[in-house]
Design a protein around this motif. Sequence first.
Motif, PDB file in Angstrom:
ATOM      1  N   PRO B  43       2.920   8.150 -11.793  1.00 40.60           N
ATOM      2  CA  PRO B  43       2.357   7.921 -10.340  1.00 40.60           C
ATOM      3  C   PRO B  43       3.177   8.356  -9.172  1.00 40.60           C
ATOM      4  O   PRO B  43       2.755   8.963  -8.266  1.00 40.60           O
ATOM      5  N   ARG B  74       4.165  -0.677  -5.573  1.00 39.20           N
ATOM      6  CA  ARG B  74       3.721  -0.349  -6.725  1.00 39.20           C
ATOM      7  C   ARG B  74       3.972  -1.430  -7.908  1.00 39.20           C
ATOM      8  O   ARG B  74       2.992  -1.783  -8.701  1.00 39.20           O
ATOM      9  N   ALA B 117      -1.958   5.556  -8.969  1.00 40.61           N
ATOM     10  CA  ALA B 117      -0.750   5.774  -8.287  1.00 40.61           C
ATOM     11  C   ALA B 117      -0.141   4.689  -7.367  1.00 40.61           C
ATOM     12  O   ALA B 117       0.988   4.611  -7.182  1.00 40.61           O
TER      13      ALA B 117
END
Lengths: 779, 430
Positions: B43, B74, B117
């Motif tokens: 990512p 994330r 991502a």
Amino acid sequence: MTEDQTFTIEVDGQQLEARPGQMLIEVTDAAGINVPRFCYHKHLSVAANCRMCLVEVEKAPKPLPACATPVMNGMKVFTRSPLAREAQKGTMEFLLINHPLDCPICDQGGECELQDVAMGYGGDISRFTERKRVVRDEDIGSLIATDMTRCIHCTRCVRFGGEIAGLRELGATGRGEHLRIGLYIEHAVASELSGNVIDLCPVGALTAKPSAYQARSWELSEYDGVAPHDGLGSNLHLHVRRNRLMRVVPRENEDVNQTWISDRDRFSYQGLYSDDRLQRPMLRENGKLREADWQEALMAAARALKDASGARIGALISPSATLEEHYLATRLLRALGSNNIDHRLRQGDFRGDAADPALPWLGQRIADFSNNQATLLVGSWLRKDQPMLNHRVRQSQIDGALVMAINPVAYDFNYELDVDIVCIPSAMTKELAGVAAALGVDTLGIEAVPDPAHHGIADSLKSAAQGTVLLGNAATMHPDFSLLRALASGIAAAAGVTLGFVGSGSNDCGAWMAGAVPHRDTGGKAIAPPGLDAAAMLEQPLDLYLTFGVEPEMDVAEPARMAAALGAAQLLAIGSHTSPWLLEHADILLPAAAYAETSGTFVNIEGNAQSFRGVAAPPGETRPGWKILRVLGNLVGLDGFDYAESTEVRDEVLAACADLAPDNRIGDLQDRKPKSAPGEWERVGGVPIYAVDALSRRAHALQLTPDAWGGELRLNTAAAAALDLGEAAAVRVAQGEGSAEFEVRIDDAVPDGCIWLPTAVPGSEALGAAFGPVAVEKA
Amino acid sequence: MTYQRNLVSLNTLNEDRSWELATYERCGGYTVWRQVIAGEISPKEIVDAIKDSGLRGRGGAGFPTGLKWSFMPRSAAGQKYIICNSDESEPGTCHDRDILRYNPHALIEGMAIAGYATGADVGYNYIRGEFMDEPVPRFEAAVKEAYDAGLLGKRILGSGVDFDLHTFVGAGAYICGEETALLESLEGKPGKPRFKPPFPASYGLYGRPTTINNTQTLASVPMILRKGAKWYAGLGPEGSGGTALFSVSGHIEKPGNYELPMGIPFKDLLEICGGILGGRQLKAVIPGGSSVPVLPGELIMSCTMDYASLQQAGSSFGTGAVIVMADTTCMVRVLQRISRFYMSESCGQCTPCREGTGWLYRMLTRIVDGKGREEDLELLLEVANRIEGRTICALGDAAAWPVQSFLKHFYQEFEYMVRNEGRSMVIETG
């Protein structure tokens, strides 16, 4: 927040303390710095849409709304800089272009936020020369007048509906300049808190219909008051013109009602001006009532009291009478040699009197209800019975608390109940015993096998760090109230939560403190042997009854039995209103001032004494109730009845109660045999929100709302089919000796085998208690 | 000078049945996604590559895409979302429609990569209601193809990667192209922009971290990763990497969508589009959709089509929708038409926009109707100034900028009309 987490911001050169997470407007409000606003309200979510509170923030390229800008350490704010003023003036101009500038004929004129802010930020001449917007009005019921052309779309009313009232009634439809605030479907707003949008509305779009165009705000004098209908004691501002109460609005008290009041507290004042106010003393002579002067009437009343044998006198006092009235009535009765005095007029079961605590109360402070993690309602339509307390419970649920109920009707709440046990009234003890069994506590010999719902309630209460088991008005009226109370007490103790009572009027705690019960005197001192309780006074007829602030056919548990007992005895009635039954049966009628007309004190259900002054003139020759009782005391020759002010009476009671603390510890119950037994049909009673007392029953605007109860009876689809009844069919109900006819409403909130037929509604006078077996047939 | 066309987001355009999976894969499609699934790209590498590529949001605001992605928490627990904004409604703009019609798989792959991502395993494509007829079915068919090929869904191609993609069709509101109004609409509420902060990366769809990107932006992602950030950045000038899809409309010989490198001189773009209609003179251009300030012809003729050049000229790249106006155009009527659009599309929540857009339109209509007053021109500007920067979302700015720029560059036309009972200077004096 601890001290070290605060920081300093600078506003207009002033150093202000702020906490992380606060919005700028909270800090400026606390510091008394005026930032104009329309959409912001501290108890509603932030919308940031009116754009009136734009201020300049150092380093921000654009002006920012103070209501939605979080404070940051060291930030510099300018609320009156050229940039801020230009932004505020800009918004003001936009708000005014489509607003009808006809303040002289607007009901909000003189108390209008838009008008006030326009004085500071508006131009003197409009630059807008195009045609103005006109918006169609909707009829949203008898309480709120609409003039939607005046609306500035702040959406406070919309947010109030979703966030506080729990009812998405008002909403915004359309977009751009066609954005319109209104009902999605035109009908009367059905919320017990709806009137608050009148206060929230910053303009004249939503105003009070009952007082519309009756007074200008600058003609009104504002006095402090306390709400007279439920135990909360919501704080009021009473608006009076020339001795007449013109309208009622909330007085902010964060601990009690925050910035809100219920519609009942707001509009019941209309009942003060009903045609059937008792205006002059009346005496029965040769079977007929005639008007009398006070001297004559008081002499007659004193004579009647003196002539009766002490123990043959009984007194029924409204739970919404003042502390002073309760105290003087108690002293009068006891001095005459009678302990037959009670304010628990609608209680269904007195077998627990010996186990009564000295001062039953809510069990917690009102504000603490918002922080409960679990609430079990037993026999309570909290939403309609104590609307502002229900608001707290609702807030707790929004914060993740569980709210559960065991009720004889699937009452409509403005939140989803997490557990909702609905059963026939006679099964309520068994259901509650199920919860007790799940917690392993005494079920009073009631056989109960806990099912998953009971376990769910038990577990939720037990795992709550703070919670309550609340006994509501239907529980109090239940024929097995003493059992329900004992079970609830055991459950609360085992689960580690509080036990709470809601009270039936505005001064239940005051009545207990004053000693307006047969088994306890002022200050909670036990009396042995006790006098007759409210039910026993009717079961064992006496010679003379004194009623105070009571319409007997509406306000006692069993109207039919009341009629038999009081009808046959001498009756001295002191109160504010006449009623057909009183006019037929009372021997002496003495007109007493109602709420707002007399000074006094209500001790709210959390034990907080709130005193008030009389601010409106009562009609005719009406006198304050405490003065009538004082003179009666003088006339029957009692010592120490020489009070010049009601405050002297209050101080005496409160001094006598110095050692009396609110307490909900329930003693052991001797008689554990359930009184209620299933019949072919069971009556489910209760008192509708706008039928609780003489005032609310006479508040015309409230009686036109969907919450008012007309001459109807509710039963479910299956019951209607069994009786071959359709919607609006006539049905006859017989209870004991009496019977009456009602109109059918089919309502599947009612359990099988039950009819929902409250007391204190037209037609119920002829019947018996709120709960019990009845015969039902097609009329 | 010749320019290479359709290098990125319309890379399949010259193929037969360009919208089908087989075509897309034949042109190199899904190779990056397969590498991602195989764990060959992390990512962080994706986000860094997008940052390095200079890709900026093509929906109008031009916010650096890689930076936006980096705001997403994330590795935080819980549901996160990637949303494609296909509510293409900016007047003059029609390139997202063609991506949905002709290269939907580039968008699907781009969304899947963006989701990976940013830690989002659910994506929504919010498509404007008017695209019901062709773009929506095309896109949905492509999603189905991708699912059938195992490129979407749970445990994709046996890996631990999940990505589900849903289509949502809006009801035709311009304001729902504003990303937080889009979120409200997606949640089933009226499309009214939210006050920010909090931004969607922390409080987005259903209160969860969310990234919202434009269709063209996301559809550019696979090619950037396939050919490298450097390659993409090198297609355009400093600060404006890659290609853009120009939607050229108005008085032009060959209106249409043209994917060309960023930084192309306006005069070259004009030439590629066949020049001004009927050989007339260029009067003015709105270079990035109706919301951005208008530029007079002579000014834009020296501009290159990128963020820096257009900003320097006093306008903005916007959506890359180039509205060309010849010398026959009455600028008062154009502004009246534009103002009507913003009045109609205002959501109505903020006072300045709700009240001000209608005021602007009514004044302009009065002027066109011959009832204008000299002082109206100053008032128009003041009203516009009082809307700009005072509202929750940028619609207020979008309504103000045309008024400010039209008055700035074409004041005499307004003045003429006010003084001559609504007669147009363009028609009278030609």
